[in-house]
Design a protein around this motif. Structure first.
Motif, PDB file in Angstrom:
ATOM      1  N   LEU A   1     -81.245 -18.886 -29.734  1.00 37.33           N
ATOM      2  CA  LEU A   1     -80.768 -17.954 -30.752  1.00 37.33           C
ATOM      3  C   LEU A   1     -79.356 -17.529 -30.394  1.00 37.33           C
ATOM      4  O   LEU A   1     -79.140 -16.946 -29.321  1.00 37.33           O
ATOM      5  CB  LEU A   1     -81.688 -16.744 -30.845  1.00 37.33           C
ATOM      6  CG  LEU A   1     -81.375 -15.727 -31.926  1.00 37.33           C
ATOM      7  CD1 LEU A   1     -81.488 -16.345 -33.316  1.00 37.33           C
ATOM      8  CD2 LEU A   1     -82.285 -14.519 -31.819  1.00 37.33           C
ATOM      9  N   ASP A   2     -78.417 -17.867 -31.251  1.00 39.21           N
ATOM     10  CA  ASP A   2     -77.001 -17.565 -31.017  1.00 39.21           C
ATOM     11  C   ASP A   2     -76.549 -17.966 -29.614  1.00 39.21           C
ATOM     12  O   ASP A   2     -75.863 -17.223 -28.920  1.00 39.21           O
ATOM     13  CB  ASP A   2     -76.706 -16.085 -31.276  1.00 39.21           C
ATOM     14  CG  ASP A   2     -76.751 -15.735 -32.754  1.00 39.21           C
ATOM     15  OD1 ASP A   2     -76.553 -16.642 -33.590  1.00 39.21           O
ATOM     16  OD2 ASP A   2     -76.991 -14.559 -33.076  1.00 39.21           O
ATOM     17  N   GLY A   3     -76.982 -19.150 -29.184  1.00 42.78           N
ATOM     18  CA  GLY A   3     -76.540 -19.697 -27.904  1.00 42.78           C
ATOM     19  C   GLY A   3     -77.383 -19.341 -26.694  1.00 42.78           C
ATOM     20  O   GLY A   3     -77.165 -19.861 -25.610  1.00 42.78           O
TER      21      GLY A   3
ATOM     22  N   TYR B   1     -85.932 -10.067 -31.638  1.00 42.05           N
ATOM     23  CA  TYR B   1     -84.555 -10.548 -31.760  1.00 42.05           C
ATOM     24  C   TYR B   1     -83.989 -10.435 -33.159  1.00 42.05           C
ATOM     25  O   TYR B   1     -82.802 -10.302 -33.351  1.00 42.05           O
ATOM     26  CB  TYR B   1     -84.477 -12.024 -31.344  1.00 42.05           C
ATOM     27  CG  TYR B   1     -84.955 -12.285 -29.932  1.00 42.05           C
ATOM     28  CD1 TYR B   1     -84.132 -12.014 -28.854  1.00 42.05           C
ATOM     29  CD2 TYR B   1     -86.236 -12.777 -29.688  1.00 42.05           C
ATOM     30  CE1 TYR B   1     -84.561 -12.244 -27.566  1.00 42.05           C
ATOM     31  CE2 TYR B   1     -86.675 -12.991 -28.398  1.00 42.05           C
ATOM     32  CZ  TYR B   1     -85.828 -12.735 -27.332  1.00 42.05           C
ATOM     33  OH  TYR B   1     -86.270 -12.949 -26.058  1.00 42.05           O
TER      34      TYR B   1
ATOM     35  N   MET C   1     -76.114 -15.459 -37.823  1.00 41.04           N
ATOM     36  CA  MET C   1     -77.124 -15.707 -36.809  1.00 41.04           C
ATOM     37  C   MET C   1     -77.591 -17.150 -36.953  1.00 41.04           C
ATOM     38  O   MET C   1     -77.836 -17.625 -38.056  1.00 41.04           O
ATOM     39  CB  MET C   1     -78.288 -14.734 -36.997  1.00 41.04           C
ATOM     40  CG  MET C   1     -79.315 -14.813 -35.899  1.00 41.04           C
ATOM     41  SD  MET C   1     -80.488 -13.431 -35.938  1.00 41.04           S
ATOM     42  CE  MET C   1     -79.482 -12.125 -35.290  1.00 41.04           C
ATOM     43  N   LEU C   2     -77.702 -17.829 -35.818  1.00 41.66           N
ATOM     44  CA  LEU C   2     -78.120 -19.225 -35.809  1.00 41.66           C
ATOM     45  C   LEU C   2     -79.276 -19.403 -34.824  1.00 41.66           C
ATOM     46  O   LEU C   2     -79.162 -19.055 -33.657  1.00 41.66           O
ATOM     47  CB  LEU C   2     -76.957 -20.133 -35.400  1.00 41.66           C
ATOM     48  CG  LEU C   2     -77.296 -21.601 -35.143  1.00 41.66           C
ATOM     49  CD1 LEU C   2     -77.819 -22.280 -36.409  1.00 41.66           C
ATOM     50  CD2 LEU C   2     -76.083 -22.336 -34.596  1.00 41.66           C
TER      51      LEU C   2
ATOM     52  N   ILE D   1     -80.842 -16.396 -42.355  1.00 49.74           N
ATOM     53  CA  ILE D   1     -80.663 -16.871 -40.983  1.00 49.74           C
ATOM     54  C   ILE D   1     -80.613 -18.392 -40.998  1.00 49.74           C
ATOM     55  O   ILE D   1     -81.497 -19.042 -41.560  1.00 49.74           O
ATOM     56  CB  ILE D   1     -81.796 -16.353 -40.075  1.00 49.74           C
ATOM     57  CG1 ILE D   1     -81.729 -14.827 -40.022  1.00 49.74           C
ATOM     58  CG2 ILE D   1     -81.710 -16.967 -38.679  1.00 49.74           C
ATOM     59  CD1 ILE D   1     -82.947 -14.159 -39.449  1.00 49.74           C
TER      60      ILE D   1
END
Length: 100
Positions: A77-79, A96, A1-2, A40
């Motif tokens: 968050l994740d793109g 999220y 997760m980014l 994360i």
């Protein structure tokens, strides 16, 4: 997760510098540290220091062209953009990410 945070112009990468530190930025910093402790990945970009990162993220670039820098900060968050014009709080992120 980014999670990526596209920040408005600030004096330093966290905004926690200078004589008058914004409490909201302190809260964001604490939350980021907690997210990192949970594995994360969190990256922050300053528009005045890393403008290319803003142009590389197409949705952020489109928002900036339409709204200007008043749209910042933008959290991705994740793109996917999950928040704009302000930083997400703990309750918002709980939707999220499992950070309880």
């Amino acid at each position: 997760m980014l999670m990526e945070i596209y920040d408005p112009p600030m004096c330093c990468s966290s905004g926690l510098c200078g004589p008058d530190v914004d409490e909201k930025l302190m809260d964001v910093n604490d939350l980021i540290l907690e997210l990192k402790d949970k594995g994360i990945e969190v990256k922050r970009y300053l528009i005045n220091q890393q403008p290319n990162k803003f142009m590389e993220q197409k949705e952020v670039a489109a928002l900036l062209q339409k709204e200007g820098v008043d749209i910042l900060p933008v959290t991705v968050l994740d793109g996917d953009i999950i928040k704009q014009k302000n930083y997400p709080g703990r309750k918002e992120l709980e939707k999220y990410i499992n950070i309880k």
